[in-house]
Design a protein around this motif. Structure first.
Motif, PDB file in Angstrom:
ATOM      1  N   LEU A  35      -5.030  -9.190   4.340  1.00  0.00           N
ATOM      2  CA  LEU A  35      -3.742  -9.882   4.440  1.00  0.00           C
ATOM      3  C   LEU A  35      -3.616 -10.622   5.768  1.00  0.00           C
ATOM      4  N   THR A  95      -3.559  -1.448  -4.702  1.00  0.00           N
ATOM      5  CA  THR A  95      -3.965  -1.869  -3.359  1.00  0.00           C
ATOM      6  C   THR A  95      -5.316  -2.563  -3.407  1.00  0.00           C
ATOM      7  N   VAL A  96      -6.250  -1.993  -4.159  1.00  0.00           N
ATOM      8  CA  VAL A  96      -7.582  -2.598  -4.297  1.00  0.00           C
ATOM      9  C   VAL A  96      -7.501  -3.890  -5.095  1.00  0.00           C
ATOM     10  N   ASP A 156      -8.782   2.089   1.873  1.00  0.00           N
ATOM     11  CA  ASP A 156      -8.346   0.925   1.103  1.00  0.00           C
ATOM     12  C   ASP A 156      -7.123   0.249   1.710  1.00  0.00           C
ATOM     13  N   ALA A 157      -6.206   1.036   2.269  1.00  0.00           N
ATOM     14  CA  ALA A 157      -5.007   0.449   2.865  1.00  0.00           C
ATOM     15  C   ALA A 157      -5.364  -0.366   4.107  1.00  0.00           C
ATOM     16  N   VAL A 206      -4.954  -6.017  -5.467  1.00  0.00           N
ATOM     17  CA  VAL A 206      -4.340  -7.103  -4.700  1.00  0.00           C
ATOM     18  C   VAL A 206      -5.240  -7.516  -3.535  1.00  0.00           C
ATOM     19  N   SER A 207      -6.050  -6.593  -3.011  1.00  0.00           N
ATOM     20  CA  SER A 207      -7.025  -6.955  -1.977  1.00  0.00           C
ATOM     21  C   SER A 207      -7.985  -8.011  -2.522  1.00  0.00           C
ATOM     22  N   ARG A 208      -8.409  -7.820  -3.758  1.00  0.00           N
ATOM     23  CA  ARG A 208      -9.294  -8.806  -4.400  1.00  0.00           C
ATOM     24  C   ARG A 208      -8.591 -10.152  -4.550  1.00  0.00           C
ATOM     25  N   TYR A 237      -7.005  -3.525   3.027  1.00  0.00           N
ATOM     26  CA  TYR A 237      -5.988  -4.419   2.464  1.00  0.00           C
ATOM     27  C   TYR A 237      -5.262  -5.188   3.566  1.00  0.00           C
ATOM     28  N   TYR A 238      -4.841  -4.476   4.597  1.00  0.00           N
ATOM     29  CA  TYR A 238      -4.094  -5.139   5.677  1.00  0.00           C
ATOM     30  C   TYR A 238      -4.990  -6.111   6.453  1.00  0.00           C
ATOM     31  N   PRO A 282       0.797  -1.237   0.000  1.00  0.00           N
ATOM     32  CA  PRO A 282       0.000   0.000   0.000  1.00  0.00           C
ATOM     33  C   PRO A 282       0.827   1.284   0.000  1.00  0.00           C
ATOM     34  N   LEU A 317     -15.352  -5.274  -0.068  1.00  0.00           N
ATOM     35  CA  LEU A 317     -14.417  -4.695  -1.031  1.00  0.00           C
ATOM     36  C   LEU A 317     -15.158  -3.963  -2.144  1.00  0.00           C
TER      37      LEU A 317
END
Length: 318
Positions: A171, A33-34, A163-164, A36-38, A167-168, A21, A235
């Motif tokens: 993860l 970031t979005v 979004d960050a 890779v979140s997916r 994302y975390y 991010p 998301l």
């Protein structure tokens, strides 16, 4: 040498994911970031399928049902957030999504696990299609068009609208599930499950209640898939029956096979490879699926143990 390469790729990949991010923001490419979140969320779904497919030998072609149920539970709770107290909270919505998905997996597994082979595949597919058409018929919740969520679930001090932060969370959830899965498959339960995959008749002769072991694994798999669905709904802030379609089950299965069945990190590698290939090929041609199909066949033929198998010495424990 191969073992060293595997460690470099896995730990280097994890390090990159941890700093993605801020790195994406620094490069002015925040959309990564979005994106890779997916990938992380679908990897979570693939990991859940791998528990029963890779370790239990249960070829479920209806896994998208649990993904979609988890998403719809979060979406419906968000829809009624003004009427039902606390339903906008992730601490209520996420456990509810996992619980409902687990209950549906319990019913589906209790019936389908009494069969095997193609009959098992068709029954899991039939249950998934039943859920698909059920939500298509729910006009209050958008029917075929789906429904928009008012906002992402609230998670106390953690702002999921950022979004960050989201994302975390994705993860951390993926890493937590991978750790728990590692402990599970290396426990007595996991050894029995792998024994059932290799020779269920022999395991029965040894006195193990194989049906119960498979049912527990099936329910756990559905529960984790429900969590992935809850994250996917947050998301996109949108829920539709497309999440329940049988093609989604096929995609999850491809991710597991591509990454490496019966491995801990394999489905994660498969999810990244599948979605990156999809994204790259879609930029080249609108008929990208014609190219992707033969390419996936070639990869599977050349790497019969999947991408993770290329990094793991023969005979090495996963």
């Amino acid at each position: 040498m191969r073992d060293l390469l595997r460690r470099i790729i896995l730990w280097g990949g994890l390090a990159l994911l941890c700093v993605l991010p801020p790195l994406a923001d620094a490069l002015g490419e925040g959309f990564y970031t979005v994106m890779v979140s997916r990938v992380l969320i679908l990897a979570l779904g693939a990991v859940s399928l791998n528990l029963i497919l890779g370790y239990g030998g249960m070829v479920s072609f209806g896994h998208a049902a649990y993904l979609g149920i988890g998403a719809y539970v979060v979406g419906i709770l968000s829809y009624h957030s003004g009427e039902w107290f606390g339903t906008e909270s992730a601490f209520i919505a996420f456990p509810a999504a996992m619980l409902v998905s687990a209950l549906f997996a319990l019913v589906t597994g209790a019936i389908s696990l009494r069969t095997s082979g193609v009959y098992f595949i068709m029954i899991t597919l039939a249950f998934a299609q039943m859920v698909y058409f059920f939500f298509v018929s729910q006009q209050e919740y958008g029917g075929m068009d789906g429904m928009q969520m008012w906002a992402r679930s609230a998670a106390g001090p953690l702002d999921l609208s950022d979004d960050a932060s989201f994302y975390y969370l994705a993860l951390v959830l993926l890493l937590a599930v991978l750790f728990l899965k590692y402990r599970l498959v290396h426990s007595r339960f996991g050894l029995v499950l792998r024994g059932i995959r290799e020779n269920e008749r022999r395991m029965k002769a040894l006195g193990f209640a194989t049906y119960r072991y498979k049912l527990v694994a099936f329910v756990l798999s559905g529960m984790v898939a429900g969590l992935a669905g809850a994250m996917m709904a947050n998301l996109t802030e949108f829920v539709s029956p497309s999440l329940l379609h049988w093609t989604r089950s096929g995609e999850l299965m491809v991710m597991v096979i591509l990454g490496g069945m019966g491995s801990i990190a394999g489905p994660v590698l498969g999810a990244f490879a599948f979605l990156v290939l999809e994204d790259v090929l879609a930029e080249i041609t609108q008929h990208w699926m014609i190219v992707l199909g033969p390419l996936l066949i070639l990869i599977v033929l050349l790497a019969r143990r999947g991408l993770y198998g290329l990094l793991t010495p023969e005979g090495r424990s996963k």
